[in-house]
Design an enzyme around this catalytic site. Structure first.
Site, PDB file in Angstrom:
ATOM      1  N   GLU A 194     -31.284 -58.224  17.313  1.00  0.00           N
ATOM      2  CA  GLU A 194     -29.884 -58.640  17.293  1.00  0.00           C
ATOM      3  C   GLU A 194     -29.283 -58.305  15.943  1.00  0.00           C
ATOM      4  O   GLU A 194     -29.938 -57.709  15.090  1.00  0.00           O
ATOM      5  CB  GLU A 194     -29.753 -60.141  17.592  1.00  0.00           C
ATOM      6  CG  GLU A 194     -30.660 -61.039  16.771  1.00  0.00           C
ATOM      7  CD  GLU A 194     -30.731 -62.461  17.319  1.00  0.00           C
ATOM      8  OE1 GLU A 194     -29.889 -62.842  18.162  1.00  0.00           O
ATOM      9  OE2 GLU A 194     -31.628 -63.207  16.895  1.00  0.00           O
TER      10      GLU A 194
ATOM     11  N   TYR B 165     -27.969 -76.053  13.833  1.00  0.00           N
ATOM     12  CA  TYR B 165     -26.531 -75.973  13.614  1.00  0.00           C
ATOM     13  C   TYR B 165     -25.851 -75.284  14.776  1.00  0.00           C
ATOM     14  O   TYR B 165     -26.500 -74.651  15.620  1.00  0.00           O
ATOM     15  CB  TYR B 165     -26.218 -75.246  12.300  1.00  0.00           C
ATOM     16  CG  TYR B 165     -26.352 -73.733  12.354  1.00  0.00           C
ATOM     17  CD1 TYR B 165     -25.233 -72.919  12.432  1.00  0.00           C
ATOM     18  CD2 TYR B 165     -27.608 -73.123  12.319  1.00  0.00           C
ATOM     19  CE1 TYR B 165     -25.352 -71.530  12.478  1.00  0.00           C
ATOM     20  CE2 TYR B 165     -27.738 -71.745  12.365  1.00  0.00           C
ATOM     21  CZ  TYR B 165     -26.601 -70.954  12.445  1.00  0.00           C
ATOM     22  OH  TYR B 165     -26.725 -69.590  12.500  1.00  0.00           O
TER      23      TYR B 165
ATOM     24  N   ARG C 132     -26.257 -75.919  24.067  1.00  0.00           N
ATOM     25  CA  ARG C 132     -27.259 -75.214  23.260  1.00  0.00           C
ATOM     26  C   ARG C 132     -27.762 -76.107  22.127  1.00  0.00           C
ATOM     27  O   ARG C 132     -28.955 -76.081  21.792  1.00  0.00           O
ATOM     28  CB  ARG C 132     -26.681 -73.913  22.713  1.00  0.00           C
ATOM     29  CG  ARG C 132     -27.722 -73.054  21.988  1.00  0.00           C
ATOM     30  CD  ARG C 132     -27.183 -71.690  21.633  1.00  0.00           C
ATOM     31  NE  ARG C 132     -26.079 -71.753  20.679  1.00  0.00           N
ATOM     32  CZ  ARG C 132     -25.392 -70.695  20.260  1.00  0.00           C
ATOM     33  NH1 ARG C 132     -25.680 -69.493  20.736  1.00  0.00           N
ATOM     34  NH2 ARG C 132     -24.406 -70.823  19.399  1.00  0.00           N
TER      35      ARG C 132
ATOM     36  N   LEU D 173     -31.209 -65.227  19.783  1.00  0.00           N
ATOM     37  CA  LEU D 173     -30.413 -66.411  20.051  1.00  0.00           C
ATOM     38  C   LEU D 173     -29.689 -66.232  21.385  1.00  0.00           C
ATOM     39  O   LEU D 173     -29.178 -65.148  21.684  1.00  0.00           O
ATOM     40  CB  LEU D 173     -29.385 -66.623  18.932  1.00  0.00           C
ATOM     41  CG  LEU D 173     -28.521 -67.878  19.075  1.00  0.00           C
ATOM     42  CD1 LEU D 173     -29.365 -69.131  18.874  1.00  0.00           C
ATOM     43  CD2 LEU D 173     -27.368 -67.858  18.085  1.00  0.00           C
TER      44      LEU D 173
ATOM     45  N   LYS E  58     -31.448 -72.551  17.219  1.00  0.00           N
ATOM     46  CA  LYS E  58     -30.455 -72.231  16.195  1.00  0.00           C
ATOM     47  C   LYS E  58     -30.696 -73.115  14.966  1.00  0.00           C
ATOM     48  O   LYS E  58     -29.990 -74.100  14.719  1.00  0.00           O
ATOM     49  CB  LYS E  58     -29.043 -72.418  16.750  1.00  0.00           C
ATOM     50  CG  LYS E  58     -27.959 -71.697  15.940  1.00  0.00           C
ATOM     51  CD  LYS E  58     -26.642 -71.721  16.684  1.00  0.00           C
ATOM     52  CE  LYS E  58     -25.518 -71.100  15.875  1.00  0.00           C
ATOM     53  NZ  LYS E  58     -25.647 -69.637  15.730  1.00  0.00           N
TER      54      LYS E  58
ATOM     55  N   ARG F 262     -40.734 -86.394  -0.225  1.00  0.00           N
ATOM     56  CA  ARG F 262     -41.016 -85.091   0.360  1.00  0.00           C
ATOM     57  C   ARG F 262     -42.390 -85.107   1.010  1.00  0.00           C
ATOM     58  O   ARG F 262     -43.419 -85.151   0.330  1.00  0.00           O
ATOM     59  CB  ARG F 262     -40.947 -83.994  -0.713  1.00  0.00           C
ATOM     60  CG  ARG F 262     -41.133 -82.580  -0.160  1.00  0.00           C
ATOM     61  CD  ARG F 262     -41.001 -81.535  -1.257  1.00  0.00           C
ATOM     62  NE  ARG F 262     -41.118 -80.187  -0.728  1.00  0.00           N
ATOM     63  CZ  ARG F 262     -42.275 -79.543  -0.566  1.00  0.00           C
ATOM     64  NH1 ARG F 262     -43.414 -80.136  -0.908  1.00  0.00           N
ATOM     65  NH2 ARG F 262     -42.309 -78.318  -0.070  1.00  0.00           N
TER      66      ARG F 262
END
Length: 291
Positions: free
Chosen positions: A181, A33, A52, A206, A149, A101
């Protein structure tokens, strides 16, 4: 006004947006995301966010089904139809649905699921930017590819929930005695000598787009900085501290684990750097916040 969202080629009311129950983003958090700030109805630092996103896709062998130019066109249409002046666009890309799945990556080509929606929120005039936030430290239990991310955000959610249970606003994540972070941000301190310190880039954090811009602005304005780990004890002794992210820009940290930082008020360097960044953001998107 009903919010319009984008999903897999269509712009639809949010109530009509649907994905398969077998989507790998839903079942395995097999998705990435981005969150892009919007100011004055325009995207801020969008090229960095798209770059990114493309890197995250390469690292996970995810196929981005649109070009960077097409993606920006989608973003701009969402801003227009939702009349967004200030806030953010959330983007999520999953590997898609394989019809059942299965842990294994699909062998045949599967159509990815691409979703974008807008979120109206104050970016410039946010009370936390003026008053600062209180944080607590909590063990960093995340996986070891934090540079990607991904949507696997349960650990940061737990950290934020713990912080709230302690009467704080957010958390600093700790590994081997050092801050990695914030729960959803990059973490910074300012030493008593006035030097900015933030952890160097690696798979431990990140690679923040705002972080990169702040370092460039610090260099341009003669603010000394170091990229290195800093310990919890060093935060306790710091003259100032703050977090940075795409939609907070900079929020001062005025307390950690119940201990005031810099007298419990936003620091001079922190506020100066935020002002410099806001000036850059306004120049890039227009000359008046929300006007």
């Amino acid at each position: 006004m009903t919010r319009t969202v984008y999903i897999n080629g269509d712009f639809v009311p949010e109530s009509e947006a649907k994905i398969s129950i077998f989507d790998r983003g839903f079942l395995f958090a097999d998705a990435v995301y981005e969150v892009m700030a919007v100011l004055n109805g325009r995207l801020l630092e969008n090229a960095g966010h798209i770059a990114r996103l493309e890197r995250s896709c390469r690292e996970l062998k995810l196929r981005l089904p649109v070009t960077a130019a097409a993606l920006e066109a989608i973003q701009n249409k969402l801003i227009a139809v939702n009349q967004l002046r200030e806030g953010a666009i959330y983007l999520q890309l999953s590997r898609g649905s394989t019809g059942d799945r299965e842990f294994d990556f699909p062998q045949a080509e599967v159509e990815p699921t691409l979703l974008l929606f807008t979120q109206a929120r104050p970016v410039i005039d946010n009370v936390k930017a003026r008053t600062g936030i209180r944080v607590v430290t909590v063990e960093d239990i995340r996986w070891h590819r934090r540079d990607i991310k991904t949507v696997g955000l349960l650990a940061p959610c737990l950290a934020k929930e713990y912080a709230h249970s302690q009467g704080a606003d957010d958390a600093f994540l700790v590994e081997d005695g050092f801050i990695t972070e914030g729960s959803s941000s990059n973490a910074w301190i300012v030493t008593e000598q006035g030097t900015l310190v933030t952890r160097q880039l690696s798979t431990d954090i990140l690679h923040g787009i705002t972080r990169r811009s702040l370092l460039a602005l610090a260099a341009r304005h003669g603010i000394p900085f170091e990229e290195r780990p800093f310990s919890v004890e060093e935060v306790y002794r710091a003259g100032e501290a703050f977090i940075s992210s795409a939609t907070s820009f900079i929020w001062p940290v005025v307390e950690i684990d119940g201990k005031p930082i810099g007298g419990g008020k936003p620091g001079r360097v922190t506020l100066a750097l935020r002002n410099i960044y806001v000036e850059m953001a306004l120049a890039a998107t227009g000359n008046s916040a929300g006007g």
